[in-house]
Scaffold this motif. Structure first.
Motif, PDB file in Angstrom:
ATOM      1  N   ALA A  81       8.078  -1.621  -0.317  1.00  0.00           N
ATOM      2  CA  ALA A  81       7.558  -0.575   0.566  1.00  0.00           C
ATOM      3  C   ALA A  81       8.676   0.046   1.397  1.00  0.00           C
ATOM      4  N   ARG A  82       9.580  -0.779   1.914  1.00  0.00           N
ATOM      5  CA  ARG A  82      10.703  -0.241   2.702  1.00  0.00           C
ATOM      6  C   ARG A  82      11.595   0.658   1.841  1.00  0.00           C
ATOM      7  N   ARG A  83      11.808   0.261   0.624  1.00  0.00           N
ATOM      8  CA  ARG A  83      12.645   1.073  -0.283  1.00  0.00           C
ATOM      9  C   ARG A  83      11.970   2.407  -0.592  1.00  0.00           C
ATOM     10  N   ILE A  84      10.672   2.365  -0.882  1.00  0.00           N
ATOM     11  CA  ILE A  84       9.923   3.585  -1.189  1.00  0.00           C
ATOM     12  C   ILE A  84       9.875   4.503   0.029  1.00  0.00           C
ATOM     13  N   ALA A  85       9.728   3.938   1.216  1.00  0.00           N
ATOM     14  CA  ALA A  85       9.626   4.736   2.444  1.00  0.00           C
ATOM     15  C   ALA A  85      10.879   5.556   2.711  1.00  0.00           C
ATOM     16  N   LYS A  86      12.009   5.158   2.179  1.00  0.00           N
ATOM     17  CA  LYS A  86      13.273   5.868   2.424  1.00  0.00           C
ATOM     18  C   LYS A  86      13.381   7.197   1.665  1.00  0.00           C
ATOM     19  N   PHE A  87      12.555   7.395   0.656  1.00  0.00           N
ATOM     20  CA  PHE A  87      12.617   8.638  -0.105  1.00  0.00           C
ATOM     21  C   PHE A  87      12.058   9.788   0.735  1.00  0.00           C
ATOM     22  N   PRO A  88      12.770  10.899   0.837  1.00  0.00           N
ATOM     23  CA  PRO A  88      12.281  12.025   1.646  1.00  0.00           C
ATOM     24  C   PRO A  88      11.014  12.664   1.079  1.00  0.00           C
ATOM     25  N   VAL A  90       8.414  11.110   0.168  1.00  0.00           N
ATOM     26  CA  VAL A  90       7.274  10.301   0.614  1.00  0.00           C
ATOM     27  C   VAL A  90       6.985  10.620   2.072  1.00  0.00           C
ATOM     28  N   THR A  91       5.805  11.190   2.336  1.00  0.00           N
ATOM     29  CA  THR A  91       5.441  11.527   3.715  1.00  0.00           C
ATOM     30  C   THR A  91       4.554  10.462   4.350  1.00  0.00           C
ATOM     31  N   ASP A  92       3.786   9.738   3.548  1.00  0.00           N
ATOM     32  CA  ASP A  92       2.929   8.672   4.043  1.00  0.00           C
ATOM     33  C   ASP A  92       2.983   7.517   3.053  1.00  0.00           C
ATOM     34  N   LEU A  93       2.935   6.300   3.582  1.00  0.00           N
ATOM     35  CA  LEU A  93       2.985   5.108   2.740  1.00  0.00           C
ATOM     36  C   LEU A  93       2.136   4.035   3.406  1.00  0.00           C
ATOM     37  N   ILE A  94       1.112   3.566   2.693  1.00  0.00           N
ATOM     38  CA  ILE A  94       0.139   2.649   3.275  1.00  0.00           C
ATOM     39  C   ILE A  94      -0.106   1.482   2.323  1.00  0.00           C
ATOM     40  N   LEU A  95      -0.080   0.258   2.847  1.00  0.00           N
ATOM     41  CA  LEU A  95      -0.487  -0.919   2.092  1.00  0.00           C
ATOM     42  C   LEU A  95      -2.008  -0.993   2.161  1.00  0.00           C
ATOM     43  N   ASP A 101      -1.829  -1.490  -4.693  1.00  0.00           N
ATOM     44  CA  ASP A 101      -1.259  -2.078  -3.481  1.00  0.00           C
ATOM     45  C   ASP A 101      -0.810  -1.053  -2.446  1.00  0.00           C
ATOM     46  N   LEU A 102      -0.171   0.007  -2.894  1.00  0.00           N
ATOM     47  CA  LEU A 102       0.347   1.034  -1.986  1.00  0.00           C
ATOM     48  C   LEU A 102      -0.265   2.381  -2.300  1.00  0.00           C
ATOM     49  N   LEU A 103      -0.506   3.154  -1.261  1.00  0.00           N
ATOM     50  CA  LEU A 103      -0.957   4.535  -1.423  1.00  0.00           C
ATOM     51  C   LEU A 103       0.083   5.422  -0.773  1.00  0.00           C
ATOM     52  N   LEU A 104       0.644   6.331  -1.555  1.00  0.00           N
ATOM     53  CA  LEU A 104       1.688   7.229  -1.078  1.00  0.00           C
ATOM     54  C   LEU A 104       1.184   8.652  -1.059  1.00  0.00           C
ATOM     55  N   THR A 105       1.640   9.427  -0.092  1.00  0.00           N
ATOM     56  CA  THR A 105       1.509  10.876  -0.141  1.00  0.00           C
ATOM     57  C   THR A 105       2.911  11.394  -0.399  1.00  0.00           C
ATOM     58  N   VAL A 106       3.046  12.204  -1.432  1.00  0.00           N
ATOM     59  CA  VAL A 106       4.344  12.725  -1.843  1.00  0.00           C
ATOM     60  C   VAL A 106       4.284  14.245  -1.849  1.00  0.00           C
ATOM     61  N   THR A 107       5.355  14.873  -1.389  1.00  0.00           N
ATOM     62  CA  THR A 107       5.426  16.333  -1.341  1.00  0.00           C
ATOM     63  C   THR A 107       6.592  16.823  -2.192  1.00  0.00           C
ATOM     64  N   GLY A 108       6.369  17.925  -2.895  1.00  0.00           N
ATOM     65  CA  GLY A 108       7.417  18.556  -3.691  1.00  0.00           C
ATOM     66  C   GLY A 108       7.188  20.052  -3.766  1.00  0.00           C
ATOM     67  N   ARG A 109       8.164  20.758  -4.298  1.00  0.00           N
ATOM     68  CA  ARG A 109       8.035  22.217  -4.422  1.00  0.00           C
ATOM     69  C   ARG A 109       7.220  22.621  -5.645  1.00  0.00           C
ATOM     70  N   VAL A 128       7.741  -2.441  -9.274  1.00  0.00           N
ATOM     71  CA  VAL A 128       6.671  -1.460  -9.490  1.00  0.00           C
ATOM     72  C   VAL A 128       6.115  -1.666 -10.892  1.00  0.00           C
ATOM     73  N   LEU A 129       4.839  -2.018 -10.963  1.00  0.00           N
ATOM     74  CA  LEU A 129       4.194  -2.281 -12.251  1.00  0.00           C
ATOM     75  C   LEU A 129       3.582  -1.032 -12.856  1.00  0.00           C
ATOM     76  N   SER A 130       2.923  -0.220 -12.000  1.00  0.00           N
ATOM     77  CA  SER A 130       2.281   0.987 -12.507  1.00  0.00           C
ATOM     78  C   SER A 130       2.043   1.968 -11.368  1.00  0.00           C
ATOM     79  N   THR A 131       1.862   3.227 -11.758  1.00  0.00           N
ATOM     80  CA  THR A 131       1.540   4.283 -10.798  1.00  0.00           C
ATOM     81  C   THR A 131       0.415   5.126 -11.374  1.00  0.00           C
ATOM     82  N   SER A 132      -0.333   5.741 -10.479  1.00  0.00           N
ATOM     83  CA  SER A 132      -1.375   6.689 -10.873  1.00  0.00           C
ATOM     84  C   SER A 132      -1.298   7.855  -9.890  1.00  0.00           C
TER      85      SER A 132
END
Length: 160
Positions: A81-88, A90-95, A101-109, A128-132
Motif C-alpha cells: 500500500a505504501r508503494r502504491i500510494a507513492k504513484f502520482p 493514485v489519488t485515493d487508496l483504501i484497505l 484488498d485495496l481500492l484505488l482511485t486513479v486519474t489520467g489524461r 499484487v495478485l490481480s486488478t480489476s
C-alpha cells in the motif's frame, strides 16, 4: 466542541470563522485554536473542494481499481500500500474487506494512460495478485453533495 466543529467543516470547509463560531456559540479565537489543534493532532489533514468534473473543460479520466494482494508476514498489506500510494496517478487508496484488498482511485489524461499505469506500474508490484479496473462514467454524488439536481425524482410505478 471538536466533534461539532468537524461536522461543520465537513458541510463546508470554507465557512467563515465567525459563522462557525456563531453556530458553536464560541469565540472565533477559540474556534481557530481548536482547528489548529485538530491540524496538529493529524485529525484535519487538509481542506479540499468538491468539483463537478463534468463541467470542467479538461476533465480527467478516473478509474476505480480493485487490487488483490498477498499480505507480507511482517506488515501485512502496508508495504504494498505504501508503494502504491507513492504513484502520482493514485489519488485515493483504501484497505477494504471483501473479495479484494485495496481500492484505488486513479486519474489520467486518457483511458490508455490509466491502462498503461495498471499494466506497467501497478501489476508489476511484488505481491499484487490481480486488478480489476472500472472507469468512472458519471458522478451523481460526492462527499454528500449531489452533482446535478436538475432532474425531478419520479417514483417508479408498480404494476401487478
Amino acid at each position: 466542541m471538536k466533534n461539532e466543529l468537524i461536522k461543520i467543516l465537513r458541510e463546508n470547509a470554507r465557512m467563515p470563522l465567525e459563522e462557525i463560531a456563531s453556530r458553536l456559540n464560541a469565540e472565533p479565537v477559540a474556534v481557530a485554536a481548536a482547528m489548529d489543534e485538530l491540524e496538529k493532532e493529524g485529525v484535519i489533514c487538509g481542506y479540499t473542494v468538491v468539483l463537478n468534473e463534468a463541467m470542467l473543460p479538461d476533465a480527467a479520466v478516473k478509474a476505480l481499481i480493485e487490487v488483490k494482494i498477498t499480505p507480507r508476514r511482517e506488515g501485512g498489506f502496508d508495504s504494498a500500500a505504501r508503494r502504491i500510494a507513492k504513484f502520482p496517478e493514485v489519488t485515493d487508496l483504501i484497505l477494504v474487506s471483501g473479495s479484494f484488498d485495496l481500492l484505488l482511485t486513479v486519474t489520467g489524461r486518457s483511458l490508455q494512460e490509466v491502462a498503461n499505469f495498471v499494466a506497467a506500474k501497478l501489476a508489476t508490484i511484488d505481491g499484487v495478485l490481480s486488478t480489476s479496473t472500472g472507469f468512472m462514467l458519471r458522478k451523481y454524488k460526492e462527499s454528500g453533495k449531489i452533482m446535478q439536481d436538475d432532474e425531478d425524482y419520479e417514483r417508479l410505478k408498480v404494476c401487478f
